[in-house]
Design a protein around this motif. Structure first.
Motif, PDB file in Angstrom:
ATOM      1  N   ALA A  47       0.823  -1.211   0.000  1.00  0.00           N
ATOM      2  CA  ALA A  47       0.000   0.000   0.000  1.00  0.00           C
ATOM      3  C   ALA A  47       0.854   1.256   0.000  1.00  0.00           C
ATOM      4  O   ALA A  47       0.460   2.281  -0.567  1.00  0.00           O
ATOM      5  N   THR A  48       2.048   1.217   0.644  1.00  0.00           N
ATOM      6  CA  THR A  48       2.891   2.404   0.751  1.00  0.00           C
ATOM      7  C   THR A  48       3.909   2.502  -0.371  1.00  0.00           C
ATOM      8  O   THR A  48       4.724   3.427  -0.386  1.00  0.00           O
ATOM      9  N   SER A  49       3.888   1.562  -1.316  1.00  0.00           N
ATOM     10  CA  SER A  49       4.885   1.552  -2.382  1.00  0.00           C
ATOM     11  C   SER A  49       4.299   2.152  -3.645  1.00  0.00           C
ATOM     12  O   SER A  49       3.137   1.927  -3.990  1.00  0.00           O
ATOM     13  N   SER A  50       5.140   2.930  -4.326  1.00  0.00           N
ATOM     14  CA  SER A  50       4.731   3.518  -5.602  1.00  0.00           C
ATOM     15  C   SER A  50       5.213   2.684  -6.776  1.00  0.00           C
ATOM     16  O   SER A  50       4.974   3.044  -7.935  1.00  0.00           O
ATOM     17  N   ALA A  51       5.907   1.600  -6.504  1.00  0.00           N
ATOM     18  CA  ALA A  51       6.419   0.748  -7.572  1.00  0.00           C
ATOM     19  C   ALA A  51       5.277  -0.003  -8.246  1.00  0.00           C
ATOM     20  O   ALA A  51       4.186  -0.166  -7.689  1.00  0.00           O
TER      21      ALA A  51
END
Length: 794
Positions: free
Chosen positions: A363-367
């Motif tokens: 959820a916190t990753s932009s990948a």
């Protein structure tokens, strides 16, 4: 709670639609009318002087010829019309294939119990079917002391659909998109064919019944509170499917062919040759279907200080091909002894080819999400042989009889799985052998004129061996043996009917995985009925049942079809018990029958599917969760609007509450929901028969979540052609393309939503041709045993 929301969504008017007419009708009845006379008799057929079971007996008032009431004859051809006023009447006898009979006027005095000592004789109608069209129809349903019987043989769905599809038209039953059968919203139901389980072994009932034509079904018995005569295994009740018994002498039969949407076709032939002394029958059916079975999963899992999101999309093509053959013989040794043999072979091949797409991200990753593709090809080949033998002896005393039934079933199933993921291939294979032997003895002894005792013994052994030639460590063996004794005492005294029973069963279950359990239990049953007046009846029933773990629940191994959603058995499961009291009120008017049921089921230490997450993989196991309270009220209204249009409307309000045990913890989950079904049958003279079924189910709770609301509609058309020698039928399943199955679950560190999408809006067109002459002969006896454990998947 969902109760307010469901009422706001329009269920309150439906509820009032059921309730208010019943209250008005009750208020209009005159409680002071004296109805204390009766008429008794018995019916035989002219040829061999045999009793006629299920002959229709109707009594009409004079001089206006208004129908007062009706009934059907029992196995001994006997009938009884009670609660009649002192007046003049005439009665009428009717039976398919026989000439109807109308009596001379009969005068009943007050408190008179008139018995017709001479048998009433019906003569066979020897006209060919091409020369006569039968327009008479039995009522769709009738309530008996221990069951509700639904007559489905005249439904257009019966002519062109499968057994599963005709079960979907019955008020208390629901058939899920995956083929599962539910009774009052519960899938823990026992399915029998002619009172026996042997024809269903080795496969789930839904798979078996979806391969069998509904044209073979005469009626369906729904037993919500089983008596002690039945095997005590089960949880929600019994659905007993009674097949048609060919009664016509000479050579008779029919052939049919069906084509359907998206490469569906099937064919069947059924033949019989009956001399009255030695009778032969045989049938063969072939089915080849392809359909889509897709699903998607969205799961949120807590991982340390983050949340992982998993999306799974599966596109699956499912193929099903089956060959079912059956041969049978009845030998009427003499008028007191009958011997029967039958052999059934079922060969089923299923293919499941799926493409799975897995997408993971935090959820916190932009990948970009991490995506994985997987191909799955699973082939199942099942071959089943069922051997049956039975013997019936009728003693000199009327109604006294002894029967012996024996059956042996052998099923061999091979499962091949090939999987490709990231360029690498894996596979699994298992071969399962399943054998079951059943022996049952039943004895009935009349006592006086209106009572009887019944007793019997059952022995059943069931052994399953799963063999894995590559890795012997995953071999799994399961063996269950059950012995049972029962005693029933029942009868009728004026307006009061009763049946009291007690059953004792000893069962022993063991596997090669250190699982061993044995149980010695007693199962009482009580069935009481009271005829309040000519058109009102009250019934009170109670029974106790046991639900034992089956092989699927305790098998610790699995296949590799979807590694992100695994299913495993549990080694330490225990049985649980169900207590089932029920109160029923039946009120009949000229064209309307109201039935109200108030029931309650209590289950302690229930076996239920339980989902949890380990190493980012969802695992479903079977666990003893805790207790379940299941209470409800049913309203059923069967209406004959006119001679050609009848409507059956059903509404059930259900309350469920799940509580956890000390071993498996989850929050208490309870809620109230509704299940409604409306079935309309229009028999338009000289045109066609049109049947429509509408079903709606509100959100329903499960232990860890809930199922979404669902709605769907089915249509069926049927028409006799060629002067009655042939028929055409069209069945359309899920006309509105609205039937979906979605389930929401949550647990320790996860929430999940799973959407199942099966092929909807399916149409099948059937042509059936009949040949031969119809002439009635002896009807065979059925017995009860067996159980199938099933549960809605989560």
């Amino acid at each position: 709670m969902n109760l307010k929301r469901n009422f706001r969504n329009g269920l309150l008017p439906v509820f009032l639609f059921f309730l208010i007419p019943g209250m008005q009708s009750y208020a209009q009845d005159n409680p002071k009318t004296l109805t204390n006379s009766s008429l008794k008799g018995f019916v035989i057929e002219s040829g061999e002087q045999k009793p006629l079971e299920y002959a229709t007996v109707s009594i009409y008032s004079l001089p206006d010829s208004v129908l007062v009431k009706g009934t059907i004859t029992n196995r001994k051809g006997e009938f009884e019309l009670i609660g009649l006023m002192s007046s003049s009447y005439f009665y009428k006898l009717e039976y398919l294939g026989f000439e109807s009979y109308s009596s001379e006027p009969v005068l009943l005095k007050e408190n008179e119990n008139l018995f017709l000592s001479n048998p009433l004789i019906l003569h066979a109608n020897t006209q060919n079917l091409s020369e006569v069209e039968v327009n008479g129809n039995r009522d769709f349903s009738r309530v008996e002391l221990d069951k509700t019987v639904y007559n489905v043989s005249k439904s257009p769905v019966s002519d062109g659909g499968t057994i599963n599809e005709v079960l979907a038209t019955i008020p208390k039953l629901n058939v899920t998109a995956s083929g599962g059968i539910e009774l009052r919203g519960s899938s823990d139901v026992k399915i029998l064919i002619d009172g026996k389980l042997s024809g269903l072994l080795g496969m789930s009932p839904g798979d078996v019944l979806s391969n069998m034509p509904a044209a073979d079904v005469d009626r369906v018995e729904v037993i919500t509170s089983p008596s002690a005569k039945y095997d005590a295994s089960g949880s929600a009740g019994i659905v007993n499917i009674i097949m048609k018994k060919e009664r016509a002498k000479g050579f008779n039969g029919n052939v049919s062919a069906t084509i359907g949407t998206i490469n569906k076709h099937s064919g069947r032939t059924a033949l019989s040759f009956r001399t009255g002394k030695l009778n032969f029958s045989g049938s063969y059916s072939y089915q080849n279907d392809w359909s889509g079975r897709d699903y998607s999963v969205m799961r949120f899992t807590e991982i340390e200080d983050n949340i992982e999101m998993l999306n799974v999309n599966a596109d699956i093509d499912f193929g099903n091909r089956s060959h079912i053959s059956q041969v049978g013989m009845d030998y009427l040794i003499n008028e007191k002894n009958t011997f029967s043999l039958s052999l059934t072979n079922r060969n089923v091949k299923q293919n499941s080819n799926g493409d799975y797409k897995y997408s993971r991200n935090l959820a916190t990753s932009s990948a970009s999400p991490n995506e994985t593709l997987r191909e799955s090809a699973v082939d199942i080949d099942l071959d089943s042989w069922v051997y049956n033998a039975s013997f019936i002896h009728m003693f000199a005393k009327k109604g006294q009889e002894l029967s012996i039934d024996a059956s042996y079933t052998n099923n061999d199933a091979e499962n091949y799985g090939n999987y490709i993921e990231s360029g690498s291939m894996t596979n699994d294979f298992y071969d399962s052998d399943r054998e079951e032997a059943i022996v049952q003895l039943d004895y009935k002894q009349p006592i006086g004129e209106s009572a009887s005792i019944e007793t019997g013994y059952l022995f059943r052994t069931n052994e399953i061996n799963y063999k894995e030639p590559i890795d012997i460590s995953t071999a799994f063996n399961y063996k269950e043996s059950i012995q049972g004794l029962y005693f029933l005492f029942g009868g009728k005294n004026d307006h009061f009917g009763y049946q009291l029973g007690l059953r004792s069963e000893y069962s022993d279950i063991n596997t090669n995985e250190n699982y061993k359990e044995d149980y010695l239990d007693f199962f009482p049953s009580i069935h009481l009925s009271y005829q309040l007046s000519d058109n009102k009846q009250l019934l009170l029933t109670y029974s106790k049942m046991i639900y034992r773990p089956d092989s699927r629940m305790v098998n610790p191994f699995q296949n590799l079809q979807d590694p992100e959603n695994q299913r495993l058995g549990t080694k330490d499961l225990g049985a649980y018990y169900t207590h089932m009291p029920e109160l029923t009120f039946v009120y009949k008017r000229d064209k309307i029958t109201y039935t109200t049921n108030l029931y309650y089921l209590y289950k302690d230490n229930i076996i239920n599917q339980f989902r949890w997450v380990k190493d980012d993989v969802a695992i479903v196991t079977f666990e003893n969760l805790g207790s379940k309270h299941y209470a409800g009220i049913d309203f059923n209204m069967e209406t004959k609007l006119n001679e050609w249009w009848s409507v059956n409307s059903y509404l059930s309000g259900i309350y469920q509450k799940f509580t956890s045990s000390s071993e498996v913890s989850f929050p208490t989950n309870d809620d109230f929901g509704f299940f409604a079904k409306l079935t309309s049958i229009m028999r338009i003279p000289k045109w066609f028969t049109f049947q429509s079924t509408f079903r709606y189910e509100t959100e329903m709770p499960v232990a860890q979540g809930s199922y979404d609301p669902c709605f769907h509609a089915d249509f069926a058309f049927g028409k006799r052609i060629m002067k009655g020698k042939a028929s055409l039928s069209l069945y359309i399943y899920d006309v509105l393309n609205s039937n979906k199955f979605n389930v929401n679950t949550s647990g320790d560190r996860f929430k999940q939503r799973m959407k199942y999408k099966f092929e909807n809006r399916v149409a099948n067109f059937t042509f059936r041709y009949y040949f031969g002459k119809k002439y009635n002969v002896l009807k065979s006896k059925t017995h009860s045993n067996g159980v199938q454990h099933s549960e809605k998947d989560i």
